[in-house]
Design a protein around this motif. Structure first.
Motif, PDB file in Angstrom:
ATOM      1  N   TYR A   1       0.260   3.623  -3.109  1.00  0.00           N
ATOM      2  CA  TYR A   1      -0.514   4.830  -2.827  1.00  0.00           C
ATOM      3  C   TYR A   1       0.311   5.952  -2.178  1.00  0.00           C
ATOM      4  N   GLY A   2       1.646   5.878  -2.313  1.00  0.00           N
ATOM      5  CA  GLY A   2       2.484   6.933  -1.704  1.00  0.00           C
ATOM      6  C   GLY A   2       2.170   8.288  -2.335  1.00  0.00           C
TER       7      GLY A   2
ATOM      8  N   HIS B   1      -4.577   5.136   2.731  1.00  0.00           N
ATOM      9  CA  HIS B   1      -3.620   6.161   2.296  1.00  0.00           C
ATOM     10  C   HIS B   1      -4.254   7.543   2.367  1.00  0.00           C
TER      11      HIS B   1
ATOM     12  N   TYR C   1       0.806  -1.223   0.000  1.00  0.00           N
ATOM     13  CA  TYR C   1       0.000   0.000   0.000  1.00  0.00           C
ATOM     14  C   TYR C   1       0.842   1.277   0.000  1.00  0.00           C
ATOM     15  N   SER C   2       1.914   1.283   0.816  1.00  0.00           N
ATOM     16  CA  SER C   2       2.707   2.518   0.931  1.00  0.00           C
ATOM     17  C   SER C   2       3.415   2.859  -0.389  1.00  0.00           C
ATOM     18  N   ASP C   3       3.741   1.797  -1.180  1.00  0.00           N
ATOM     19  CA  ASP C   3       4.377   2.038  -2.482  1.00  0.00           C
ATOM     20  C   ASP C   3       3.341   2.463  -3.520  1.00  0.00           C
TER      21      ASP C   3
END
Ligand SMILES: [Zn+2]
Length: 322
Positions: free
Chosen positions: A181-182, A220, A177-179
């Motif tokens: 939806y960064g 996010h 998710y962090s990649d």
């Protein structure tokens, strides 16, 4: 005396004799007239019957020509639907540019018009379970949709999905998710990676996307609309789901739990498109086991058509939380 008597009798017999002759004459004349009239009457009756038969024949000919028109119409529809199936296959193999595919399908009719379309979709693969799912789908002669991630070592499964006529969609490369939806750059880079992975492995150009966590996820801070607009620019359509097999929960659902929950959601839904979320990731063996039961239960329902996602399937979208 005797002579007299005889003469009297003869006198008396004269009118009687005349009468008899007249009767005879009448009979002869009557017979002749009847003999003359009979063929005329018979001819008239025969003419009447011929006229009736002629009318019936004309009616039959009309019905026949009507039937022949109907047969021609049925043939025409069958030919059109065959052409459409070929187009769907070509779309699945993505051997045509996107714009050309859209133009072709605009001219053809949807063979499942009026039916409830049920799309079986599998996320997070491919894995070994993908092979088992593909085998099951082949045994029912059904096509489904696979929203894949990047899994090196499973090139054969990516290829099988495409070669066996299923729709291949993207579900991000990393599913982190962090990649994903960064920010929009990160989303775009991840999208490009999974798109290239599919293209290089299978030769197909995927035009379908499923957001990790769905478009309504709140994992996010980035506005989801930015990602949707970006997909739009690239001609990529995203699909969420309106039925979930619940096989991505923290524990492994039993086959019965998957079947009961999925079927009760399907029965409760009032929609022309049903998109079922399932997973073909490692550890989803109960999903594999539940699949044939689900297929048979759906097929037993009236007016349902199990189809892969194509441009004929209306996108199912979640309400996006701002
Ligand atoms: Zn996922």
């Amino acid at each position: 005396m005797e002579d007299n008597k005889e003469a009297n009798t003869k006198e008396q017999n004269k009118p009687e004799h005349r009468k008899r002759i007249q009767t005879l004459k009448r009979l002869i004349v009557g017979g002749v007239v009847a003999l003359c009239l009979l063929p005329t009457i018979l001819s008239l009756v025969a003419l009447g019957q011929i006229h009736q038969l002629n009318t019936q024949l004309n009616q039959s000919l009309l019905i026949l020509s009507d039937l022949s028109l109907q047969v021609q119409e049925v043939r025409r529809i069958a030919e059109e639907s065959n052409t459409h199936e070929e187009t769907v296959e070509m779309e699945d193999n993505a051997s045509q540019p996107v714009e050309q595919m859209q133009q072709t399908s605009m001219e053809e009719q949807d063979p499942y018009e009026g039916m409830i379309k049920v799309c079986l979709t599998f996320d997070d693969g491919p894995s070994r379970n993908t092979d088992a799912i593909l085998d099951i789908l082949a045994s029912y002669d059904l096509k489904a949709t696979f929203f894949v991630n990047g899994h090196p070592g499973f090139e054969e499964q990516y290829r099988r999905i495409v070669e066996e006529g299923h729709t291949i969609g993207m579900h991000s490369y990393s599913h982190v998710y962090s990649d994903v939806y960064g920010d929009l750059d990160g989303f775009a880079a991840d999208l490009d990676r999974i798109r290239s992975c599919i293209r290089e492995t299978t030769g197909a150009e995927s035009v379908y996307y499923r957001f990790p966590g769905g478009s309504s996820n709140t994992v996010h801070d980035m506005p989801m609309q930015e990602c949707i607009d970006y997909l739009d620019e690239l001609g990529i359509t995203y699909y969420d789901w309106n039925v979930s097999a619940g096989d991505a929960l923290g524990y492994t659902r039993t086959v019965n739990e998957i079947v009961d929950s999925t079927m009760s959601q399907i029965r409760a839904l009032d929609a022309d498109t049903i998109v079922i979320l399932m997973h073909d990731a490692p550890g989803k063996e109960t999903t594999v086991e539940a699949l044939p039961i689900l297929i048979e239960k759906i097929q037993a329902m009236d007016g349902m058509a199990i189809v892969p996602i194509t441009e004929d399937v209306h996108p199912v979208h979640h309400v996006i939380k701002e």
